[in-house]
Design an enzyme around this catalytic site. Structure first.
Site, PDB file in Angstrom:
ATOM      1  N   GLU A 201      40.678  35.551  43.446  1.00 19.01           N
ATOM      2  CA  GLU A 201      41.679  34.502  43.218  1.00 19.01           C
ATOM      3  C   GLU A 201      42.434  34.064  44.485  1.00 19.01           C
ATOM      4  OE1 GLU A 201      43.704  36.332  39.868  1.00 19.01           O
ATOM      5  OE2 GLU A 201      45.319  37.045  41.163  1.00 19.01           O
ATOM      6  N   GLU A 410      38.309  38.103  34.725  1.00 17.36           N
ATOM      7  CA  GLU A 410      39.482  38.755  34.150  1.00 17.36           C
ATOM      8  C   GLU A 410      39.959  37.941  32.959  1.00 17.36           C
ATOM      9  OE1 GLU A 410      42.724  39.628  36.830  1.00 17.36           O
ATOM     10  OE2 GLU A 410      41.363  40.161  38.466  1.00 17.36           O
TER      11      GLU A 410
END
Length: 523
Positions: A201, A410
Site C-alpha cells: 500500500e 487484506e
C-alpha cells in the site's frame, strides 16, 4: 481521515466510467448476492489465505542481528496508540506452532513480509545469517505443509539506517538499495516463493508518512501535519516518495524478469489500498470529485504501471510538485507487474472541495480538492458491512486497468481488543465480503485469491494493541502468548474444508465447546 481535491475525470476514461455504472446496475440487479457458498464455488486455482507482516508478528526486534526499522522508531516514540513490536506475537520463535495452526485452519496460502533490517541490518551489504535462517525455516515449513508463501518486501519498515543516511524513499539512492535487497530475496528464497509483492500500500504509506506524519517515517510540514513536526515537506514529498517507490518497483520487476523468471517462474506485483468511493450526493461536482479521488489514490500507482504516467488530474493540480518520468522510466514502468494486490476494508463518501485549489500552499490532500466522510482509521470501531461497494470498485478496476490478475491482499473486520472469542461481527463481515468476491468473479473480474487480515491479533500500525483483526486471539497476559481460535477461525476453516458457509451454519458454530471452554479469558 485524509483527503481533499479536484479536477474533471480523464477525458479518455469518462465513457468507460459511464459504461461501468450501466453494467453494474445491470449485474447487481441480476445477481442477488452469494449468500450461501462453499469452496467449490470458487475456481480450483483460486487461493484462500490469511496474512501478517514482519514488525507486527515477529517480535525478537533486538535479537540475532536485526537492526531498527522506521516502524521501530515510530513505535518507540509512542505513536500508534502506544505499545511496540519488540515482542509482538513472538512469531520469530513460534513459527512452527503458527504453521500448525494454519494447517488446522486449512489455509492454502500465507502472506507475510520479510524484515529488510533483519535480513540486511545495514540496509545493504552482508546478509545476516540468522535472519536468512529464520525465513528459510518459515518458508520450508509452509512448503512442507502445502501452504503457498506470498511474500512482501516492504511493509512500512524501511531500515532506519537508510532513513538516516539519505532520507529513505525521498532519495533516488533507495532505488539501487531496494533492487539489491530484492535480488538477495529472489536469490535465497525464489526457488520456493513464487509470489512477490514489492511494496505494501504505497499510496497510504506516502500520504501517512510524508504528508500527514501519521505513519513512519513521520515526515510532514505545517499546516498539513497531524502531529507536531518540522521534518519534511507535505507539499511535494508524498509525490516524491511514490515516484521513487514506482521506479524501485519497476527496477525490481526488470531484475526478476531478466535474471530469475526463466528459472523460478514466479510473479511480481505491488499492493494498493482501495477505499470504496461513493459520491455524497448525485451532483456532477461530487461525482467528478469521486473520480478525482480515485485518480489520486488508485491511479497514482496504477496509471504509471499501465500507461507510463500519472493521471491528468494529478499533473494538473500538483503541477511542478509532482515529478516527471523520463521516456526510459515510463517505458520500464509500463506493464511492470504480474498481478495487483488490493487492500480493502471500508468505504468513504466524497464531496467536492474545489475552492481549496485557490490556495497557493497545498499538499496532496488539497490537490485532490475533495473531502471524505467515513470510517475513522484511528479508532477501534467496527467497519460497516457493504460488500456491494467493494464489488463496484473491483468492476471499475477491471474496466480502467485492463482486468489484471488481482489478489485481495487484506480484508477483515476491526474489533476492540479482548472483545470476544465469539467474534460474530467478524464472521458476518468475512461471509459478506467473500461472497462479494464471488460475485465479482462472476462479473468477470480476474481475482486469483483472497487473504483475510489478519491470521492472528497483531500489533497494528494505527491502533497498536487496542484493536484486533485476527482469526486467532493472542493472550498477551500469558508469557507463552498462547493462541486461541476465535469463532471466525472456525468459520473460515469450514469454508476452506468445503462445508457450507451460510450464516445459519455460523450461528451453530457458537455452540462449539472449544470456544466456550476459554471464555474465562474475557470475563
Amino acid at each position: 481521515m485524509w483527503l481533499e481535491s479536484m479536477e474533471t475525470p480523464h477525458t479518455c476514461f469518462s465513457n468507460a466510467i459511464m459504461l461501468t455504472f450501466l453494467l453494474l446496475n445491470l449485474t447487481l440487479e441480476t445477481v442477488a448476492g452469494a449468500d450461501t457458498y462453499n469452496r467449490d464455488d470458487f475456481p480450483a486455482d483460486f487461493v484462500f489465505g490469511s496474512g501478517t507482516s514482519a514488525y507486527q508478528v515477529e517480535g525478537a526486534a533486538n535479537e540475532e542481528g536485526r537492526s531498527d526499522s522506521i516502524w521501530d522508531t515510530f513505535a518507540h516514540a509512542g505513536h500508534g496508540h502506544g505499545g511496540n513490536g519488540d515482542v509482538a506475537c513472538d512469531g520469530y520463535h513460534k513459527y512452527n506452532e503458527d504453521v500448525r495452526l494454519m494447517v488446522d485452519t486449512g489455509l492454502e496460502a500465507y502472506r507475510f513480509s520479510i524484515s529488510w533490517s533483519r535480513l540486511l541490518p545495514n540496509g545493504r551489504g552482508p546478509v545476516n545469517p540468522k535472519g536468512l535462517q529464520y525465513y528459510n525455516n518459515l518458508i520450508n515449513q509452509l512448503i512442507t505443509n502445502g501452504i503457498q508463501p506470498h511474500v512482501s518486501l516492504h511493509h512500512y519498515d524501511l531500515p532506519q539506517v537508510l532513513e538516516d543516511e539519505y532520507g529513505g524513499w525521498v532519495s533516488r539512492d533507495i532505488i539501487r538499495d531496494f533492487t539489491d535487497y530484492a535480488d538477495v530475496c529472489f536469490r535465497e528464497f525464489g526457488d520456493r516463493v513464487l509470489y512477490w509483492t514489492t511494496v505494501s500500500e504505497p499510496n497510504v504509506f506516502s500520504v501517512g508518512g510524508y504528508d500527514q506524519g501519521t505513519c513512519p517515517p513521520q515526515r510532514c510540514s505545517p499546516p498539513f501535519c497531524f502531529i507536531k513536526s518540522n521534518r519534511g515537506n507535505s507539499t511535494y514529498e508524498p509525490y516524491l516518495a511514490i515516484h521513487h517507490i514506482l521506479l524501485a518497483h519497476s527496477s525490481v520487476v526488470r531484475l526478476y524478469r531478466r535474471k530469475y523468471s526463466n528459472k523460478q517462474h514466479g510473479f511480481v506485483g505491488i499492493s494498493i489500498f482501495l477505499f470504496g468511493l461513493l459520491p455524497q450526493t448525485n451532483t456532477e461536482k461530487d461525482r467528478a470529485a469521486t473520480q478525482r479521488v480515485r485518480d489520486f489514490l488508485v491511479g497514482w500507482v496504477m496509471e504509471p504501471l499501465q500507461y507510463g504516467d500519472y493521471p491528468i488530474s494529478m499533473k494538473k493540480n500538483a503541477g511542478e510538485r509532482i515529478p516527471a518520468f523520463t521516456t526510459r522510466e515510463s517505458e520500464q514502468l509500463k506493464g511492470s507487474f504480474d498481478f495487483i494486490g488490493l487492500i480493502h476494508y471500508t468505504n468513504v463518501n466524497i464531496t467536492d472541495n474545489s475552492d481549496v485549489l485557490k490556495n497557493q500552499l497545498r499538499d496532496f490532500g488539497a490537490d485532490m480538492a475533495a473531502n471524505t466522510i467515513g470510517s475513522d482509521m484511528f479508532s477501534n470501531e467496527e467497519y460497516p458491512i457493504a460488500p456491494w461497494v467493494m464489488r463496484e470498485e473491483l468492476n471499475k478496476f477491471k474496466l480502467l486497468y485492463g482486468n489484471p490478475p488481482i489478489f485481495i491482499h487484506e480484508n477483515g473486520q476491526r474489533t476492540p481488543s479482548n472483545s470476544s472469542l465469539q467474534d460474530v461481527s467478524r464472521v458476518k463481515y468475512l461471509h459478506e465480503y467473500i461472497g462479494g468476491v464471488l460475485d465479482a468473479l462472476r462479473d468477470g473480474v480476474n481475482i486469483k485469491g483472497y487473504f483475510s487480515w489478519s491470521f492472528m491479533d497483531l500489533y497494528e500500525l494505527l491502533e497498536g494493541y487496542e484493536a484486533t483483526y485476527g482469526l486467532y486471539y493472542v493472550d498477551r497476559d500469558d508469557p507463552e502468548l498462547k493462541r486461541h481460535p476465535k469463532l471466525s477461525a472456525k468459520w473460515y476453516s469450514r469454508l476452506l474444508k468445503n462445508r457450507s458457509t451460510s450464516i445459519v451454519g455460523t450461528v451453530e458454530l457458537e455452540k462449539d465447546p472449544s470456544l466456550v471452554s476459554i471464555g474465562h479469558l474475557f470475563e
